[in-house]
Structure formats: structure tokens, C-alpha cells
Design a protein around this motif. Structure first.
Motif, PDB file in Angstrom:
ATOM      1  N   THR A  58     -14.441 -13.861 -16.809  1.00 24.50           N
ATOM      2  CA  THR A  58     -14.371 -15.289 -17.064  1.00 24.50           C
ATOM      3  C   THR A  58     -12.913 -15.753 -17.048  1.00 24.50           C
ATOM      4  O   THR A  58     -11.995 -14.929 -17.026  1.00 24.50           O
ATOM      5  N   ARG A  62     -11.447 -18.069 -19.268  1.00 20.90           N
ATOM      6  CA  ARG A  62     -10.803 -18.472 -20.509  1.00 20.90           C
ATOM      7  C   ARG A  62     -11.382 -17.752 -21.691  1.00 20.90           C
ATOM      8  O   ARG A  62     -12.546 -17.364 -21.695  1.00 20.90           O
ATOM      9  N   ILE A  77     -13.140 -17.370 -25.035  1.00 21.07           N
ATOM     10  CA  ILE A  77     -14.169 -18.182 -25.688  1.00 21.07           C
ATOM     11  C   ILE A  77     -13.686 -18.426 -27.108  1.00 21.07           C
ATOM     12  O   ILE A  77     -13.478 -17.494 -27.884  1.00 21.07           O
ATOM     13  N   ASN A 128     -15.594 -22.425 -20.066  1.00 22.26           N
ATOM     14  CA  ASN A 128     -15.474 -21.019 -19.689  1.00 22.26           C
ATOM     15  C   ASN A 128     -16.279 -20.780 -18.428  1.00 22.26           C
ATOM     16  O   ASN A 128     -17.490 -20.929 -18.442  1.00 22.26           O
TER      17      ASN A 128
END
Lengths: 330, 175
Positions: free
Chosen positions: A149, A151, A153, A171
Motif C-alpha cells: 500500500t 500510506r 494506515i 490508502n
């Protein structure tokens, strides 16, 4: 005739023999790959990485920054002003979203995943593929199949999320780990021509919008229903049942083939990870947004749906590899 | 006779440059990324100045293998095989051209890249079925990549000229 007592002299292989050997090696590698025995090809591909990773890291950002043409001061100022307006809009939007999501927070017990932060060091040299090398590998527990991913979380959600919640923050899933070595791993981006992943498509309803959806009836049939945005939220929300699809990379976008036309997919609908990733990811993370829908030439009852990834894949720097918490705590 | 150790070094440099530095020259198109493939340019130059088809194929194999080595474990072996065949083909074709001109190098660079990567795309299609990518889009991307590589080939050949006496100690002057 040569006497038996004389020591046999080692003869250097001729170039023809060397070439024959190398061609045989290529054929063996092809056969190994096709029979699913990827250990040898992957081990070979790891040999260059100790040299490649630091060199790549030194240059990848340099090249991404020298590529655009230099801007004049006026252009820069205009761009900054535009960015400022956009940022203000984003802040307002996010604030609204935070307010909307705040009530979920207490009901959740934490996000059961560990995130491994990685740095993109090398971009694939072949323009026909979409692969990236990251600076974390087996040393941090990265395994092939893990999702990647863009970013971190930010919210420590702990409970199972309610059904229908498609997006959580910003995300985006950008790909999966296709291969992991000691200190590096290869990320196969969602746009790579060999990428395939079961996913879920959500039909979104924007403020002021009205659309037709087919909903299942208790008798097992389908009933057409026109839904209108109820104004309860300033943003879009999903309507109808989530549609299971198979997301495939096209080299540029993501395509969802053989989607029944009755689903009435429209640009703006969202593609998220599907139920098959629940062992890796407790919630559906967004992959991209629908940009186009085309009827299949041979079958007018089905459409091909084209999805644009939401993450900027051309300038990936920091990524997060999602590791199931159960694996991480072992 | 060609010096293998220098070819190995050249292949590593070409691959590293391709992987870490040529992205500044890439541009995005509706069919995907378009950029030059440096090891293909080097393979064409090697084939143009090799003294035998075996040398040209050997250099091609090394460069193809170096290109597929860094990231992609999948379909490994295909590019090296195709580069070797491509090198030998360019060697046999080169006499058909009257002079070693910039346009000749560009044309051979284009043909080399086009042939190899179209076959490679076709192979991926057969060996790894289920691809959603249309063959037309893939073929068009390869065509554009081949044109870009063709444009780059004379520049790479000119860059390699000072290295001729290392790569081929008794280099034969071409017509």
C-alpha cells in the motif's frame, strides 16, 4: 597416438561450446519456469541486487526529478496557488470525513496487520513490465503474495468493519510482492501486464446523482431499482451489492473483463481488494477508480471495465507492505 | 577475437544504466511506458563489429541475460535466447548493407528490438495465459519502444567506438 602416461592437458572450451552451454541454460530456465520451479531463476535474479539496490536508490529520485522541464517563477507561483486551493479543499473534505468516521472508531478493536515500511530503490528496466524493487525482504518477514500500500494506515481500528464501507482514508493498494530476497523484494504493480487479483467493485452514488441498480429479490431474481443520493453525507457512498471481479493489469490501467452489463457500472465507481485477501487484509482497501466501460465486441451482455489506479505509480517512493498480524507475532 | 571479460563488464554497465538511469528518457503513452532499451542497442553494436556469428550470439546472450536478471524472475531465459539469436541474425544481415552508417545502425536497432520484444510478448501470452492486455496494444508499445531504441542505437555505437580496441583487440574495419 598420444601416450597414456602423458598428463592430459585441460582444454579451454571453444566459444561454440560455451554458446551451446548458455543456450542450454536458457532452455533449462524456461522449462523450470514453466514447470513452476522458480527457485533457481529467482536465486539467479537475486545475485545482482546487492549492487543494483544502492545504485538504484542513488539515481531513481534524481531521474524522477530531472525529467520535468524547469518552470519559470510565474508558473511555479501559479502552481503553488492552485495547490493551496486544492489542499484547502482536501482539508475540508478530510475534516468532514473524520467527523463522519469518528463514530466507527470506538466500535473497533485495532487493525490486525503489521505494516513494513519500504523504500522503492529500483524501477524495472524493461518498459514493458511494471515492477519495483524495495529495500526490505526476508530480513523483515516480507513474503511473496503480501499486499503493498502507499500510506500508513493511521487509525488503530480493531473491530471488524461494517459491511459496505469501501474506503478508509487514502490508502491505496499498489501491488503485491512477487518475489522476496534477503534484503530486497519485488513489487508487481497493479498495472503490470501479468498482474491478476480477485477484487470487489462498488457502485458509488455521488451527491445529486441518481442511478439504476439491480437488486436480488427473495425469489432469487433481479429487480431494477432507482436510487437517489439521500444527502446524509457530503461525499459518495456505495449502492447495490458489491460485485466480485477479477482485476488484471494491462500495462497502463487495470481491466475487469466479463462484467455483466446489468450492473450498470459507471465512471467513478470504486475498485477495492476482494474477500480473497481477508487473510492478508481485514478491510477492503481501494485500488482505483473506474474511468471507462466498453461493451465486449463478441458479447453485448458483458462489459470491460477500465480502472485507473488512484496511487501515482510513476513516482513511488515510500510504500508499506501489509503483513498479517498473526504471521508477524509468531 | 572478442574479449568476454570486457563484454561482461559492458553488459553489467548497460543493465545498471538501463535499470537505474534511463527512466528520465521514458514517457508515458496510452499503451504504457515508452523508453529505449540500452542493452539492445549495445547488442546491435556488438553484432555489427563482431568477427563471427558465434561472438555476436555470445555477446547477445550475455546482454539479454543481464537485462532479465535484476528484477524479473518470471520468463527468465527467453530474452537471453532471443538476444543471442538476434545478435547472430544481425551479424549475418550486416553485409547486406553497403556501409556502416548511422541510418543502418538505427534501422538494425529498430529491427532487433522489434523482433525480439514482439516474440517475447507473444511468448508471455502463450506461456502465461489469462493476460488482459490486448495484443494490439502490446504490439504498438513494442513498436514505439523499438523506434526509440533505433534512434538511440547510433548514439550508443558512437559511444562504444573508443572501446573498440579493448572489445576486439584486432578489430576488422568495416567497409
Amino acid at each position: 597416438m598420444r601416450s597414456l602416461g602423458r598428463r592430459t592437458k585441460w582444454k579451454r572450451p571453444t566459444r561454440k561450446a560455451a554458446l551451446t552451454g548458455l543456450i542450454l541454460l536458457s532452455l533449462v530456465l524456461i522449462v523450470l519456469e514453466n514447470t513452476g520451479q522458480r527457485r533457481i531463476p529467482y536465486t539467479l535474479s537475486h545475485t545482482l541486487r546487492p549492487v543494483l539496490a544502492p545504485l538504484g536508490e542513488a539515481t531513481i529520485y534524481l531521474t524522477s526529478h530531472i525529467a520535468p522541464a524547469p518552470m519559470t517563477n510565474d508558473e511555479r507561483q501559479a502552481e503553488f496557488s492552485a495547490i493551496l486551493v486544492q489542499v484547502k479543499q482536501v482539508i475540508n473534505d478530510q475534516q468532514q470525513r473524520i467527523n463522519e468516521l469518528r463514530h466507527w472508531r470506538d466500535a473497533m478493536e485495532g487493525f490486525p496487520c503489521l505494516l513494513i515500511d519500504g523504500h522503492v530503490t529500483v524501477r524495472e528496466g524493461n518498459p514493458l513490465r511494471e515492477l519495483r524493487l524495495v529495500d526490505v525482504g526476508d530480513n523483515r518477514g516480507v513474503r511473496p503474495g503480501y499486499l503493498v500500500t502507499t500510506r500508513r494506515i493511521v487509525t488503530p481500528y480493531e473491530n471488524e468493519l461494517p459491511k459496505g464501507l469501501a474506503v478508509l482514508g487514502s490508502n491505496y493498494i499498489i501491488g503485491v510482492i512477487s518475489d522476496s530476497a534477503a534484503n530486497t523484494a519485488t513489487v508487481q504493480l497493479v498495472t503490470d501486464s501479468q498482474f491478476q487479483m480477485p477484487a470487489t467493485l462498488y457502485r458509488m452514488l455521488a451527491p445529486g446523482q441518481q442511478r439504476d441498480v439491480f437488486v436480488s429479490t427473495p425469489s432469487g431474481g433481479l429487480e431494477k431499482k432507482t436510487v437517489t443520493h439521500d444527502g446524509s453525507t457530503a461525499g459518495s457512498y456505495p449502492v447495490g451489492e458489491p460485485i466480485p471481479v477479477l482485476a488484471k493489469g494491462t500495462g497502463k490501467q487495470i481491466v475487469l473483463q466479463q462484467v455483466p452489463a446489468t450492473h450498470n457500472i459507471q465512471p467513478g465507481d470504486l475498485l477495492t481488494t476482494g474477500p480473497s485477501t481477508t487473510n492478508l487484509l481485514p478491510i477492503g482497501l481501494t485500488i482505483g477508480r473506474v474511468v471507462d466501460c466498453r461493451f465486449e465486441s463478441k458479447d453485448p451482455h458483458h462489459v470491460d471495465v477500465y480502472v485507473e489506479p488512484l496511487a501515482d505509480l510513476s513516482n513511488l517512493e515510500n510504500v508499506y507492505i501489509v503483513m498479517p498480524a498473526s504471521r508477524g507475532t509468531k | 577475437m572478442m574479449r568476454i571479460s570486457y563484454i561482461l563488464l559492458l553488459a553489467i554497465v548497460a543493465t545498471l544504466t538501463q535499470t537505474v538511469a534511463t527512466h528520465a528518457l521514458w514517457f508515458s503513452s496510452s499503451v504504457g511506458w515508452i523508453g529505449p532499451i540500452l542493452p539492445a542497442c549495445v547488442a546491435v553494436c556488438m553484432a555489427l563489429y563482431s568477427r563471427s556469428a558465434v561472438d555476436a550470439a555470445l555477446a547477445g546472450w550475455i546482454l539479454g541475460f543481464a537485462l532479465e536478471l535484476p528484477l524479473a524472475g518470471e520468463t527468465m531465459g527467453v530474452l537471453s535466447l532471443l538476444f543471442a539469436a538476434g545478435g547472430a541474425t544481425i551479424y549475418t544481415m550486416r553485409d547486406a548493407f553497403f556501409r556502416d552508417r548511422v541510418i543502418t545502425q538505427a534501422m538494425l536497432g529498430f529491427l532487433f528490438c522489434l523482433g525480439i520484444f514482439e516474440i517475447s510478448v507473444l511468448y508471455s501470452r502463450v506461456a502465461l495465459p489469462g493476460s488482459a492486455r490486448s495484443m494490439g496494444a502490446a504490439a504498438l508499445q513494442v513498436l514505439l519502444v523499438a523506434i526509440y531504441t533505433g534512434v538511440f542505437t547510433p548514439i550508443v555505437c558512437a559511444g562504444l567506438k573508443p572501446l573498440h580496441h579493448w572489445l576486439w583487440p584486432a578489430a576488422v574495419e568495416r567497409r
